[in-house]
Design a protein around this motif. Sequence first.
Motif, PDB file in Angstrom:
ATOM      1  N   GLY A 281       0.805  -1.222   0.000  1.00 15.85           N
ATOM      2  CA  GLY A 281       0.000   0.000   0.000  1.00 15.85           C
ATOM      3  C   GLY A 281       0.836   1.269   0.000  1.00 15.85           C
ATOM      4  N   LEU A 282       2.158   1.102   0.164  1.00 13.24           N
ATOM      5  CA  LEU A 282       3.015   2.279   0.322  1.00 13.24           C
ATOM      6  C   LEU A 282       3.135   3.100  -0.963  1.00 13.24           C
ATOM      7  N   ALA A 284       0.785   3.492  -3.274  1.00 14.37           N
ATOM      8  CA  ALA A 284      -0.449   4.293  -3.350  1.00 14.37           C
ATOM      9  C   ALA A 284      -0.452   5.368  -2.286  1.00 14.37           C
ATOM     10  N   LYS A 285       0.008   5.014  -1.092  1.00 12.21           N
ATOM     11  CA  LYS A 285       0.063   5.990   0.000  1.00 12.21           C
ATOM     12  C   LYS A 285       0.939   7.184  -0.397  1.00 12.21           C
TER      13      LYS A 285
ATOM     14  N   GLY B 280      -5.840   5.971   1.170  1.00  6.60           N
ATOM     15  CA  GLY B 280      -5.023   5.647  -0.004  1.00  6.60           C
ATOM     16  C   GLY B 280      -3.952   4.594   0.180  1.00  6.60           C
ATOM     17  N   GLY B 281      -4.150   3.591   1.019  1.00  5.15           N
ATOM     18  CA  GLY B 281      -3.157   2.533   1.183  1.00  5.15           C
ATOM     19  C   GLY B 281      -2.461   2.564   2.531  1.00  5.15           C
ATOM     20  N   LYS B 285      -0.517  -0.245   4.632  1.00  7.82           N
ATOM     21  CA  LYS B 285       0.903   0.039   4.849  1.00  7.82           C
ATOM     22  C   LYS B 285       1.245  -0.108   6.329  1.00  7.82           C
ATOM     23  N   ILE B 302      -7.513  -0.181  -3.011  1.00  2.00           N
ATOM     24  CA  ILE B 302      -7.505   1.275  -2.864  1.00  2.00           C
ATOM     25  C   ILE B 302      -8.464   1.786  -3.925  1.00  2.00           C
ATOM     26  N   ARG B 397      -4.937  11.846   7.460  1.00  2.18           N
ATOM     27  CA  ARG B 397      -4.778  10.490   6.924  1.00  2.18           C
ATOM     28  C   ARG B 397      -4.177   9.553   7.969  1.00  2.18           C
TER      29      ARG B 397
END
Lengths: 417, 417
Positions: A281-282, A284-285, B280-281, B285, B302, B397
Motif C-alpha cells: 500500500g506504500l 499508493a500511500k 489511499g493505502g 501500509k 484502494i 490520513r
Amino acid sequence: MKTVILSSGDELLLGQKVDTNSAWISDQLVACGNMPLYHKTVGDCSADIASAITEAAERAQLVVVTGGLGPTDDDLTRSALAAALGQPLVLDEGALKEIQEFFRKMGREMPVQNRAQAMHPAGTRMLPNPWGTAPGIEAECHSCKIFVFPGVPREMQGMCEKYLIPWLKLQSALHLATASVTTYGAGESTIAAALGELMCRERNPTVGTTVTGGEVIVRIRSEFADREVAKAELARTVALVQGRVGEWVVSLEGASVSETTCRMLLSLGKRIVTAESCTGGLVAKMMTDIPGASDVIGGGWIVYSNKLKESLLGVNPLVLLSNGAVSEAVAAEMALGALLRSDVDYAVSTTGVAGPGGGSPEKPVGTVWIGVAVRSDAGARVSCRKWYFPGDREMIRMRAAKTAINMLRMELLKEPQ
Amino acid sequence: MKTVILSSGDELLLGQKVDTNSAWISDQLVACGNMPLYHKTVGDCSADIASAITEAAERAQLVVVTGGLGPTDDDLTRSALAAALGQPLVLDEGALKEIQEFFRKMGREMPVQNRAQAMHPAGTRMLPNPWGTAPGIEAECHSCKIFVFPGVPREMQGMCEKYLIPWLKLQSALHLATASVTTYGAGESTIAAALGELMCRERNPTVGTTVTGGEVIVRIRSEFADREVAKAELARTVALVQGRVGEWVVSLEGASVSETTCRMLLSLGKRIVTAESCTGGLVAKMMTDIPGASDVIGGGWIVYSNKLKESLLGVNPLVLLSNGAVSEAVAAEMALGALLRSDVDYAVSTTGVAGPGGGSPEKPVGTVWIGVAVRSDAGARVSCRKWYFPGDREMIRMRAAKTAINMLRMELLKEPQ
C-alpha cells in the motif's frame, strides 16, 4: 548569527526517543547561513530548562527551544521561560479562544488542563499553532531572540516555517537565494563525488547534500549584497550541478519523486493504478500524499497473499508456482492484470522480499521486482526490472515504493511532453 | 550518579545527521539507574569540546563523550580532552601496534594519519576497539570519570557494552525498573487528567506521558535500593495506571496500535483485508509495517475514484449518488464488498475528506467514515462510525488509518480470546 538549539523532555534523556528536532532545525538554520554553536537537551525540570535558556541567551543571538508546551504537569517550558525572563505567567485570552476552538471543531469540550497552554510569560508573544493545541512563544532576553515551539515534529516543523524562517530572513544584510535539486537513484557519496570541488565549503554559492528518505537533495545557497547577483550566481551554480548529476535529477524545485511524478501525470492528463505486494500500500500511500492526487490515481490493489494475486488480478497460479511470487513474470502479470481491470493509462506493480524473514540464497531479503505496464494502441506493454535494496524492512519497503514511482516517472519521460 | 552525555561533530550541528548515539547511551545509563542531567552536542572545534568536557566534569560524576576520534584533521576530541585535563598528548605504543594490526588483517598498510589515533592525554588509559581503528579513552577529572568513544554507532555500542556498562554496574546502589503503557483514542490532556496525582513528580515510581503519532504513551519508572522492591512497586503503579486509563489502553508493553492488532489477529488466527479511499493505502501500509503481517493481512483495495468503488468493490452507484462517497452507506458497502471478494474474517474501510480541497459545510475537511465488517454465521455484519480529525492532510490520513486499525482492535476484543 550565533544560535543555540535546546530541547527538553525526560523521554529524550531516558533514551526512549531520539531527538530528531534539533537536526531538523539545524538544517533550516544552516540553510539561512547559521550553524548552531551547540545543541543541548535537558529533562522535564523547570530549573534545568530555565538555566539552559539563560546560559544559551548569554552566548547567542537566537535560541530555539522545543518541547514542554503540552497541557500536563510535566510540561514546564512555559514556567521555565518565565523564570529565565524574571516575568510572571499571564493568560492570553486570544490563545485560549483558539485552543477552545480547536477542541470545538473536534466536537469536544476543552479539558480544563489545556487552559495552561494559553499561559505565557508577561511581555512575550504567543504564536498560534494551526496543527495542535500548543501555541509557541516568541520572547527577547537582553539582545537574544527566543523562539519556543512544541516538541511534536509535525507541529514544530510547521511553526519553524511559519515564524522562525521568515524572521531569520529579515535579519540578514545579505540577499539569500536558495535552490534544491532533487536526485534519485544514486547514493550520497556518488553524488558528492560527481559534484567534486563545487562542494568546497569556501565557495559562494555553497553546494551541499542531504538525504531524505532515499532522495539525495543538492542544496545551493547563494548569498550576495546584491539581490540580482545572488539570483544570477544561483542560476549559474544550478546549471553546473545539473551538468554533473543530470542523469539522476528528478526536480529542480526540490520536489520529491512522487510529487514530480504526480505533476507529470497531471500535465500529461494520464492516470494510474497500483498493484502492490511487498510494499503493501506504500506506493499508493506515497502518491496520495500529494493533494489533488485523486485526478491522477484511480486506486489500486494490495495483493499480499498469492491467493489474492490470483483472484483479484488474475495472476496465473502456474506462473506463481513455477517462478515464485517474487519474479519478473509475476510482476508483469500483476501490472497487466491491474491495467486490464481499470480504465487508466499506467499500472505499477511490486513484488519482493521485505524481510526480516522469507529470504533465500537465490532471493535474499531486499530482492524486489517492479513492473510498469502502459496501455498502448496494440493493447499494453510491460517492462520489469529486478532491484536489490539494502537495509531493514522499513528501508527496503520505502526504497521499493519510491523506485517504483521513479520507474513510472522514467516511463512518463518517454511520452510526448 | 550524575551523568552527562556529550557528542561532537559538525555533521550533527549542520543537521546532516541525527544524533542517535546519545539516546542509545541514555537508554543504557537509565537501565543502570542513571538518568543523564543533559545531552550536549558541539562541533568539530577543540576549544568547544574542551569547555563542554570541563563544564560537564564540574557537574557530574560520569561524562560519556562520543565522536572526534577518527584519523583526520577535524577529529579533535583527543586534543580537547588533553586541554581539559591540562595534560600533553602522548603516544601509546600498544595502541599503535593494534591499529597497525587492524590494517594488516585487511591486507593494507596503516596510513600515516592513523598514527594520531594512538595518541592520548598523559595519565589516561586507552581502551582497545575491536570493531575499528579508533581506540577509546578512559580518564578522571577531579572526582569525575570520563569515557570517550568513537562516534560510529556500531563501534560506540560495542565499547559501551565492553567498558562503560561493567564500570557502571560496579557503582550503582539503586535498581531501576521501567514500563510503557500505550493508549489510543484520548488526547494527552485527557490521559493526564485521568492519571491525576500519579503524575506528581515527587512520586516514586514516576509516571509521565509522551505522544508518538497519535498514541499517548504512559511511561513508568521505579527506582529503589532493592531490585525486588523496584519491580513490585513498578507492577503496583502499572496496575493503578490501568485502573485510571483502562478504556484507552492498547498495550502494557509499549506496543503500537498496529503492532497490538497484528498480534491479536495472529493469536486469534484471524485475517483481514482493507478497502481504502481517503487513506489511499496507509491502513494496509501500517499493518504490513509489522514483520510477519502476511499471516494476518491478505491484501486490499484502494478505491480512490468512485468508478473503482463501483467496479472493484461493487458499491451501488445509486448509493454513491444519493449519499456521496463520504457516507455511512458507502463505508459499509466498501467493507462488505471487500469481505465478499476475499476469504478473510474482517474488512476495514475508510472514506473521507483528507483535504486540503474537497470540504463542504456538511462534510468539512477531516470528516472520515470508517467501517469494520465481520464475517459471521449469518453472512456478515458491519459497523460504521463517523470521525472528525483536525490537522492537515498528512495528520488527517494518519489519524484516520490509525483509528481504523483501532476500531478493528475493538472488534477483536469481542472475539472469544
